[in-house]
Design a protein around this motif. Sequence first.
Motif, PDB file in Angstrom:
ATOM      1  N   MET A   1       0.747  44.606  73.519  1.00  0.00           N
ATOM      2  CA  MET A   1       1.166  43.422  74.271  1.00  0.00           C
ATOM      3  C   MET A   1       1.445  43.780  75.732  1.00  0.00           C
ATOM      4  SD  MET A   1       3.903  41.676  71.613  1.00  0.00           S
ATOM      5  CE  MET A   1       4.273  40.286  72.685  1.00  0.00           C
ATOM      6  N   LYS A   2       1.225  42.804  76.599  1.00  0.00           N
ATOM      7  CA  LYS A   2       1.651  42.903  77.996  1.00  0.00           C
ATOM      8  C   LYS A   2       2.865  41.998  78.148  1.00  0.00           C
ATOM      9  CE  LYS A   2      -1.334  42.540  81.282  1.00  0.00           C
ATOM     10  NZ  LYS A   2      -2.441  41.977  82.103  1.00  0.00           N
ATOM     11  N   ILE A   3       4.010  42.610  78.467  1.00  0.00           N
ATOM     12  CA  ILE A   3       5.271  41.876  78.528  1.00  0.00           C
ATOM     13  C   ILE A   3       5.806  41.912  79.951  1.00  0.00           C
ATOM     14  CG2 ILE A   3       7.596  41.676  77.598  1.00  0.00           C
ATOM     15  CD1 ILE A   3       6.626  43.324  75.174  1.00  0.00           C
ATOM     16  N   ALA A   4       6.027  40.732  80.527  1.00  0.00           N
ATOM     17  CA  ALA A   4       6.567  40.637  81.889  1.00  0.00           C
ATOM     18  C   ALA A   4       8.030  40.214  81.824  1.00  0.00           C
ATOM     19  CB  ALA A   4       5.761  39.636  82.704  1.00  0.00           C
TER      20      ALA A   4
ATOM     21  N   GLU B   1      12.292  49.812  73.940  1.00  0.00           N
ATOM     22  CA  GLU B   1      11.742  49.579  72.605  1.00  0.00           C
ATOM     23  C   GLU B   1      10.296  49.115  72.679  1.00  0.00           C
ATOM     24  OE1 GLU B   1      11.446  49.395  68.490  1.00  0.00           O
ATOM     25  OE2 GLU B   1      12.974  50.355  69.744  1.00  0.00           O
ATOM     26  N   ALA B   2       9.985  48.266  73.666  1.00  0.00           N
ATOM     27  CA  ALA B   2       8.606  47.789  73.812  1.00  0.00           C
ATOM     28  C   ALA B   2       7.655  48.941  74.123  1.00  0.00           C
ATOM     29  CB  ALA B   2       8.542  46.728  74.911  1.00  0.00           C
ATOM     30  N   VAL B   3       8.066  49.816  75.044  1.00  0.00           N
ATOM     31  CA  VAL B   3       7.230  50.964  75.413  1.00  0.00           C
ATOM     32  C   VAL B   3       7.076  51.912  74.235  1.00  0.00           C
ATOM     33  CG1 VAL B   3       7.156  53.026  76.870  1.00  0.00           C
ATOM     34  CG2 VAL B   3       7.719  50.810  77.870  1.00  0.00           C
ATOM     35  N   LYS B   4       8.143  52.100  73.483  1.00  0.00           N
ATOM     36  CA  LYS B   4       8.104  52.956  72.294  1.00  0.00           C
ATOM     37  C   LYS B   4       7.022  52.498  71.321  1.00  0.00           C
ATOM     38  CE  LYS B   4      11.142  54.126  68.377  1.00  0.00           C
ATOM     39  NZ  LYS B   4      12.506  53.897  67.809  1.00  0.00           N
ATOM     40  N   ARG B   5       6.751  51.204  71.282  1.00  0.00           N
ATOM     41  CA  ARG B   5       5.755  50.642  70.368  1.00  0.00           C
ATOM     42  C   ARG B   5       4.362  50.554  70.986  1.00  0.00           C
ATOM     43  NH1 ARG B   5       8.729  46.042  66.730  1.00  0.00           N
ATOM     44  NH2 ARG B   5      10.796  47.011  66.639  1.00  0.00           N
ATOM     45  N   GLY B   6       4.230  51.039  72.212  1.00  0.00           N
ATOM     46  CA  GLY B   6       2.923  51.054  72.842  1.00  0.00           C
ATOM     47  C   GLY B   6       2.604  49.845  73.690  1.00  0.00           C
ATOM     48  N   HIS B   7       3.574  48.968  73.906  1.00  0.00           N
ATOM     49  CA  HIS B   7       3.349  47.812  74.755  1.00  0.00           C
ATOM     50  C   HIS B   7       3.489  48.221  76.224  1.00  0.00           C
ATOM     51  CE1 HIS B   7       3.466  45.599  71.092  1.00  0.00           C
ATOM     52  NE2 HIS B   7       4.782  45.710  70.926  1.00  0.00           N
TER      53      HIS B   7
ATOM     54  N   ALA C   1       3.769  37.804  76.790  1.00  0.00           N
ATOM     55  CA  ALA C   1       5.119  37.249  76.774  1.00  0.00           C
ATOM     56  C   ALA C   1       5.737  37.409  78.152  1.00  0.00           C
ATOM     57  CB  ALA C   1       5.984  37.943  75.728  1.00  0.00           C
ATOM     58  N   VAL C   2       6.476  36.395  78.570  1.00  0.00           N
ATOM     59  CA  VAL C   2       7.281  36.454  79.791  1.00  0.00           C
ATOM     60  C   VAL C   2       8.726  36.261  79.367  1.00  0.00           C
ATOM     61  CG1 VAL C   2       7.777  35.412  82.031  1.00  0.00           C
ATOM     62  CG2 VAL C   2       5.410  35.524  81.198  1.00  0.00           C
ATOM     63  N   LEU C   3       9.560  37.274  79.628  1.00  0.00           N
ATOM     64  CA  LEU C   3      10.961  37.227  79.207  1.00  0.00           C
ATOM     65  C   LEU C   3      11.836  36.861  80.395  1.00  0.00           C
ATOM     66  CD1 LEU C   3      11.193  40.367  76.889  1.00  0.00           C
ATOM     67  CD2 LEU C   3      10.586  38.011  76.321  1.00  0.00           C
ATOM     68  N   GLN C   4      12.528  35.739  80.273  1.00  0.00           N
ATOM     69  CA  GLN C   4      13.416  35.275  81.339  1.00  0.00           C
ATOM     70  C   GLN C   4      14.755  35.993  81.174  1.00  0.00           C
ATOM     71  OE1 GLN C   4      15.074  34.523  83.804  1.00  0.00           O
ATOM     72  NE2 GLN C   4      16.007  32.560  83.380  1.00  0.00           N
ATOM     73  N   ARG C   5      15.010  36.986  82.023  1.00  0.00           N
ATOM     74  CA  ARG C   5      16.222  37.809  81.908  1.00  0.00           C
ATOM     75  C   ARG C   5      17.008  37.829  83.228  1.00  0.00           C
ATOM     76  NH1 ARG C   5      18.764  38.832  77.751  1.00  0.00           N
ATOM     77  NH2 ARG C   5      19.546  40.748  78.691  1.00  0.00           N
ATOM     78  N   LYS C   6      16.854  36.787  84.035  1.00  0.00           N
ATOM     79  CA  LYS C   6      17.581  36.717  85.296  1.00  0.00           C
ATOM     80  C   LYS C   6      19.006  36.246  85.040  1.00  0.00           C
ATOM     81  CE  LYS C   6      18.117  36.460  89.824  1.00  0.00           C
ATOM     82  NZ  LYS C   6      19.589  36.316  89.743  1.00  0.00           N
ATOM     83  N   ASP C   7      19.974  37.008  85.556  1.00  0.00           N
ATOM     84  CA  ASP C   7      21.378  36.627  85.422  1.00  0.00           C
ATOM     85  C   ASP C   7      21.689  35.384  86.255  1.00  0.00           C
ATOM     86  OD1 ASP C   7      22.045  38.675  83.699  1.00  0.00           O
ATOM     87  OD2 ASP C   7      22.778  40.005  85.280  1.00  0.00           O
ATOM     88  N   PRO C   8      22.729  34.633  85.852  1.00  0.00           N
ATOM     89  CA  PRO C   8      23.233  33.577  86.741  1.00  0.00           C
ATOM     90  C   PRO C   8      23.704  34.200  88.052  1.00  0.00           C
ATOM     91  CG  PRO C   8      24.064  33.340  84.501  1.00  0.00           C
ATOM     92  CD  PRO C   8      23.410  34.685  84.579  1.00  0.00           C
TER      93      PRO C   8
END
Length: 313
Positions: free
Chosen positions: A1-4, A26-32, A81-88
């Motif tokens: 997977m390509k995860i942003a 964890e994502a890199v560990k799985r080869g993503h 996947a695009v993960l929205q992880r921006k803090d308030p």
Amino acid sequence: MKIAFLTDPLSHFKIYKDTTFAMMREAVKRGHSIYAFGPEHMALESGVVVAQISQVILTGDSQDWYRLEAASSLRLSDFDAVLQRKDPPFDMEYIYATYLLELAEQQGARVYNKPAAIRNHNEKLSIAQFSQFTTPTLVTRDEQRIRAFHGQHQDIILKPLDGMGGAGIFRIREDGMNLGSVIETLTLNGSRTIMVQRYIPEIVDGDKRILLIAGKVVPFALARIPQNGEVRGNLAAGGVGVAQELSTRDLEIAQTLAPILHQRGLLLVGLDVIGNCLTEVNVTSPTCFQEISQQTGFDVAAMFIDALEAGSV
């Protein structure tokens, strides 16, 4: 997977405790492959949502822990996947970012948590949808209503609706000392709506963070225990995190909310529970993965990436 990852600057991360870093590792560990960008890097060009995005290489070094490849202008729909992880803070710029992300969804991007769901779930106000689990609560900007609420409950908490990390939280006891000043400060002299709640004395045992992933409940909570006379248990306010198994009441709250919030497009949610009461529903960038994993051995990041791989929204 390509995860942003749409996130705060990587240079600000404290990787020994950062949840986004745990997801990346964890994502890199799985080869993503993993990528990063900020809201300032997004644009709508010729009707397409793009961003200046850099691939992230994890170095394994505890200090210089990442390397960024040269940024490229890419469609958000190019990623799995695009993960929205921006803090308030959850300000207008945050909302504009959700609009762009929602457009990107229409163009094929898979965004977690769904931007419309983030917009629709104010982290303080959302508890009103589950009032069977809350302490007596008032939402208003009206001074007289607040004073009446204090007169009824005597010991109260006042807080802004857009804060994080315990910022701007005040406790007013029976004597009402400084109540007027706190009301003026938090409401900006009656121009801003705030939340007022009856004080929950069980805060001395911790403000529990309970994580929901893809409609399932992580079996351990992190009780963030106030220190040095503080009323706030938030780790950012100096609280000490102690992982513990969920109580019967914790499970009742979590299992009730988990399928509802998952159905609304929220892959990851952090519930805050004090005593027997739900106090917040965190949907922007819930944390505490590493603290729970380090203290219990339960791999929260693995559970999250499992859900991501399954496309669980």
